[in-house]
Design a protein around this motif. Structure first.
Motif, PDB file in Angstrom:
ATOM      1  N   ASN A 167      -5.108   7.670   3.995  1.00 58.77           N
ATOM      2  CA  ASN A 167      -6.226   8.031   4.803  1.00 58.77           C
ATOM      3  C   ASN A 167      -5.899   7.528   6.240  1.00 58.77           C
ATOM      4  OD1 ASN A 167      -8.811   9.093   5.562  1.00 58.77           O
ATOM      5  ND2 ASN A 167      -9.527   7.000   5.305  1.00 58.77           N
ATOM      6  N   ILE A 168      -4.679   7.965   6.816  1.00 54.14           N
ATOM      7  CA  ILE A 168      -4.083   7.714   8.121  1.00 54.14           C
ATOM      8  C   ILE A 168      -3.305   9.006   8.546  1.00 54.14           C
ATOM      9  CG2 ILE A 168      -3.693   5.226   7.652  1.00 54.14           C
ATOM     10  CD1 ILE A 168      -0.662   5.437   7.242  1.00 54.14           C
TER      11      ILE A 168
ATOM     12  N   LYS B 129       0.831  -1.151   0.028  1.00 57.20           N
ATOM     13  CA  LYS B 129       0.014   0.012   0.068  1.00 57.20           C
ATOM     14  C   LYS B 129       0.907   1.378   0.027  1.00 57.20           C
ATOM     15  CE  LYS B 129      -4.020  -1.985   1.997  1.00 57.20           C
ATOM     16  NZ  LYS B 129      -4.886  -2.294   3.428  1.00 57.20           N
ATOM     17  N   ILE B 130       1.848   1.336   0.759  1.00 53.03           N
ATOM     18  CA  ILE B 130       2.599   2.435   0.865  1.00 53.03           C
ATOM     19  C   ILE B 130       3.593   2.417  -0.395  1.00 53.03           C
ATOM     20  CG2 ILE B 130       5.004   3.314   1.870  1.00 53.03           C
ATOM     21  CD1 ILE B 130       4.093   1.990   4.334  1.00 53.03           C
ATOM     22  N   GLU B 131       3.989   1.386  -1.255  1.00 52.31           N
ATOM     23  CA  GLU B 131       4.578   1.569  -2.520  1.00 52.31           C
ATOM     24  C   GLU B 131       3.853   2.214  -3.487  1.00 52.31           C
ATOM     25  OE1 GLU B 131       6.270  -1.307  -6.095  1.00 52.31           O
ATOM     26  OE2 GLU B 131       5.924  -2.155  -3.935  1.00 52.31           O
ATOM     27  N   GLU B 132       2.446   1.745  -3.393  1.00 49.39           N
ATOM     28  CA  GLU B 132       1.551   2.135  -4.328  1.00 49.39           C
ATOM     29  C   GLU B 132       1.197   3.851  -4.088  1.00 49.39           C
ATOM     30  OE1 GLU B 132      -3.485   2.261  -5.169  1.00 49.39           O
ATOM     31  OE2 GLU B 132      -2.464   0.797  -3.647  1.00 49.39           O
ATOM     32  N   ALA B 133       1.259   4.243  -2.676  1.00 48.45           N
ATOM     33  CA  ALA B 133       1.198   5.611  -2.777  1.00 48.45           C
ATOM     34  C   ALA B 133       2.253   6.428  -3.265  1.00 48.45           C
ATOM     35  CB  ALA B 133       0.927   5.724  -1.240  1.00 48.45           C
TER      36      ALA B 133
ATOM     37  N   ASN C   5       2.578  14.087  -9.204  1.00 47.23           N
ATOM     38  CA  ASN C   5       3.221  15.350  -8.932  1.00 47.23           C
ATOM     39  C   ASN C   5       4.392  15.692  -9.623  1.00 47.23           C
ATOM     40  OD1 ASN C   5       1.314  16.455  -6.667  1.00 47.23           O
ATOM     41  ND2 ASN C   5       1.644  14.346  -6.147  1.00 47.23           N
ATOM     42  N   LEU C   6       5.369  14.511 -10.039  1.00 46.39           N
ATOM     43  CA  LEU C   6       6.343  14.584 -10.664  1.00 46.39           C
ATOM     44  C   LEU C   6       7.490  15.200  -9.746  1.00 46.39           C
ATOM     45  CD1 LEU C   6       5.524  15.863 -14.442  1.00 46.39           C
ATOM     46  CD2 LEU C   6       5.924  13.547 -13.313  1.00 46.39           C
ATOM     47  N   ARG C   7       7.335  14.721  -8.479  1.00 50.43           N
ATOM     48  CA  ARG C   7       8.403  15.329  -7.626  1.00 50.43           C
ATOM     49  C   ARG C   7       8.327  14.173  -6.355  1.00 50.43           C
ATOM     50  NH1 ARG C   7       5.152  17.076  -3.560  1.00 50.43           N
ATOM     51  NH2 ARG C   7       3.188  18.053  -4.039  1.00 50.43           N
ATOM     52  N   THR C   8       9.181  14.483  -5.274  1.00 52.39           N
ATOM     53  CA  THR C   8       9.158  13.620  -4.108  1.00 52.39           C
ATOM     54  C   THR C   8       7.970  14.356  -3.489  1.00 52.39           C
ATOM     55  OG1 THR C   8      10.656  15.195  -3.171  1.00 52.39           O
ATOM     56  CG2 THR C   8      11.664  13.324  -3.960  1.00 52.39           C
ATOM     57  N   VAL C   9       7.282  13.293  -2.625  1.00 52.10           N
ATOM     58  CA  VAL C   9       5.981  13.849  -1.972  1.00 52.10           C
ATOM     59  C   VAL C   9       6.428  13.739  -0.502  1.00 52.10           C
ATOM     60  CG1 VAL C   9       4.278  13.265  -3.961  1.00 52.10           C
ATOM     61  CG2 VAL C   9       4.993  11.474  -2.273  1.00 52.10           C
ATOM     62  N   THR C  10       5.472  14.539   0.256  1.00 51.96           N
ATOM     63  CA  THR C  10       5.813  14.624   1.723  1.00 51.96           C
ATOM     64  C   THR C  10       4.980  13.444   2.658  1.00 51.96           C
ATOM     65  OG1 THR C  10       3.882  16.337   1.916  1.00 51.96           O
ATOM     66  CG2 THR C  10       5.890  17.091   1.383  1.00 51.96           C
ATOM     67  N   ASP C  11       5.386  13.230   3.658  1.00 50.11           N
ATOM     68  CA  ASP C  11       4.525  12.427   4.813  1.00 50.11           C
ATOM     69  C   ASP C  11       3.104  12.892   4.624  1.00 50.11           C
ATOM     70  OD1 ASP C  11       7.173  11.106   5.067  1.00 50.11           O
ATOM     71  OD2 ASP C  11       7.053  11.824   7.453  1.00 50.11           O
ATOM     72  N   GLU C  12       2.983  14.022   4.502  1.00 50.14           N
ATOM     73  CA  GLU C  12       1.660  14.611   4.802  1.00 50.14           C
ATOM     74  C   GLU C  12       0.711  14.302   3.481  1.00 50.14           C
ATOM     75  OE1 GLU C  12       3.637  16.661   7.596  1.00 50.14           O
ATOM     76  OE2 GLU C  12       4.002  16.291   5.553  1.00 50.14           O
ATOM     77  N   GLU C  13       1.171  14.002   2.550  1.00 51.54           N
ATOM     78  CA  GLU C  13       0.400  13.720   1.261  1.00 51.54           C
ATOM     79  C   GLU C  13       0.322  12.336   1.137  1.00 51.54           C
ATOM     80  OE1 GLU C  13       2.058  16.958  -2.165  1.00 51.54           O
ATOM     81  OE2 GLU C  13       3.580  15.895  -1.401  1.00 51.54           O
ATOM     82  N   VAL C  14       1.358  11.593   1.577  1.00 50.25           N
ATOM     83  CA  VAL C  14       1.398  10.037   1.704  1.00 50.25           C
ATOM     84  C   VAL C  14       0.303   9.637   2.653  1.00 50.25           C
ATOM     85  CG1 VAL C  14       2.443   8.022   2.158  1.00 50.25           C
ATOM     86  CG2 VAL C  14       3.657   9.775   0.832  1.00 50.25           C
ATOM     87  N   SER C  15       0.117  10.436   3.697  1.00 50.44           N
ATOM     88  CA  SER C  15      -0.854   9.948   4.883  1.00 50.44           C
ATOM     89  C   SER C  15      -1.972  10.200   4.265  1.00 50.44           C
ATOM     90  CB  SER C  15      -0.373  10.805   6.048  1.00 50.44           C
ATOM     91  OG  SER C  15       0.726  10.616   6.727  1.00 50.44           O
TER      92      SER C  15
ATOM     93  N   GLU D 200       0.847   7.563  12.314  1.00 49.02           N
ATOM     94  CA  GLU D 200       0.506   6.371  11.807  1.00 49.02           C
ATOM     95  C   GLU D 200       1.484   5.748  10.575  1.00 49.02           C
ATOM     96  OE1 GLU D 200      -4.007   4.892  12.419  1.00 49.02           O
ATOM     97  OE2 GLU D 200      -3.665   6.894  11.432  1.00 49.02           O
ATOM     98  N   LEU D 201       1.555   6.692   9.528  1.00 42.99           N
ATOM     99  CA  LEU D 201       2.546   6.331   8.629  1.00 42.99           C
ATOM    100  C   LEU D 201       3.641   6.113   9.157  1.00 42.99           C
ATOM    101  CD1 LEU D 201       3.052   6.405   5.566  1.00 42.99           C
ATOM    102  CD2 LEU D 201       3.699   8.650   5.601  1.00 42.99           C
ATOM    103  N   ARG D 202       4.402   6.977   9.900  1.00 41.12           N
ATOM    104  CA  ARG D 202       5.774   6.781  10.408  1.00 41.12           C
ATOM    105  C   ARG D 202       5.862   5.438  11.256  1.00 41.12           C
ATOM    106  NH1 ARG D 202       6.576  13.365  12.194  1.00 41.12           N
ATOM    107  NH2 ARG D 202       7.052  13.743   9.685  1.00 41.12           N
ATOM    108  N   GLN D 203       4.891   4.883  12.314  1.00 38.46           N
ATOM    109  CA  GLN D 203       4.827   3.731  12.737  1.00 38.46           C
ATOM    110  C   GLN D 203       4.878   2.763  11.607  1.00 38.46           C
ATOM    111  OE1 GLN D 203       5.380   3.015  15.901  1.00 38.46           O
ATOM    112  NE2 GLN D 203       5.669   0.948  15.071  1.00 38.46           N
ATOM    113  N   THR D 204       4.075   2.735  10.681  1.00 38.55           N
ATOM    114  CA  THR D 204       3.929   1.695   9.547  1.00 38.55           C
ATOM    115  C   THR D 204       5.155   1.482   8.916  1.00 38.55           C
ATOM    116  OG1 THR D 204       1.604   2.161   9.349  1.00 38.55           O
ATOM    117  CG2 THR D 204       2.808   1.085   7.638  1.00 38.55           C
TER     118      THR D 204
END
Length: 254
Positions: free
Chosen positions: A130-131, A104-108, A116-126, A135-139
């Protein structure tokens, strides 16, 4: 490197020369197994890693092109590492739940960085998952072990075209039908993906894969906690996997 010894074994079938080569390079197995064990759970027995690695050493000795005048050690260590990882995968030591989280993280990262054609932030991935960011950092910590192995997983499931990322990225001396041009193109894809990584993630990748530091050693070098290094490593690997996924058709079909 003793070319004559290689010739006696590979061209003359000299069993004693073969034994001497195995004994000469056997310490590589212990070295690789020890380095890998530093990032694995305590439940993984290092003796098992060594056993898996010995098969890789034997395979490397048989396939190494000694006539090119190159050093065996680098090629041998990658073959040994691959054999150990294959052994770990066959033992299925990564729970299904962890594999599902990793996918799921790889898909994100794949979807978001393509959009976005750039590196994305933790907030965008979260937000995509929908977490919460916590929770993302723990995952990312939960899947850190899976991410150590993830670059060696197949690019696709087709048994007739099963290319591992390690083979595509690292193993330049293995016998493959691709041309030198294609190899260079693959290297360029990975190099560009690494260059786009955030600075800390790029440093972790460099120290872990090229300097062969353990995650604990990297934590000391970068003066960060071991858990933070694990998170950075996981994010870097998922970004690289995303880049390779986006280039999958190009890598396999060109």
């Amino acid at each position: 490197m003793d070319i004559e010894k290689w010739k006696r074994w590979r061209e003359g079938g000299d069993r004693q020369a073969e034994i001497e080569l195995i004994e000469e390079y056997l310490p590589l197995v212990t070295y690789v197994a020890t380095r890998l064990s530093m990032g694995l759970p305590d439940t993984v027995d290092k003796d098992d890693l060594i056993s898996f690695g010995r098969f890789g050493l034997l395979d490397a000795l048989k396939k190494f092109d000694y006539m090119r005048g190159l050093q065996f050690e680098t090629y041998g260590m990658w073959r040994i590492r691959g054999s150990i990882i294959d052994g770990l995968r066959e033992c299925d030591i990564i729970p299904r739940s962890v594999r599902d989280k990793a996918k799921k993280i790889e898909e994100a990262y794949t979807v978001l960085e393509q959009e976005n054609l750039r590196t994305v932030t933790d907030e965008e991935v979260s937000e995509y998952l929908n977490i919460s960011v916590a929770e993302l950092r723990q995952t990312l910590l939960d899947v850190s072990f899976a991410s150590v192995l993830s670059l060696d997983e197949p690019i696709q499931d087709d048994e007739e075209q099963k290319h591992s990322r390690q083979t595509v990225i690292m193993d330049e001396r293995a016998e493959k039908p691709e041309t030198a041009l294609h190899k260079e193109q693959r290297k360029e894809i990975l190099a560009e993906a690494i260059e786009r990584l955030p600075a800390k993630e790029r440093t972790v990748v460099s120290l872990f894969y090229y300097e062969e530091c353990s995650l604990t050693e990297i934590a000391e070098i970068m003066e960060l906690s071991a858990s933070r290094i694990s998170q950075l490593h996981s994010k870097a690997v998922f970004r690289l996997r995303g880049a390779l996924n986006r280039s999958k058709d190009y890598l396999l079909n060109e």
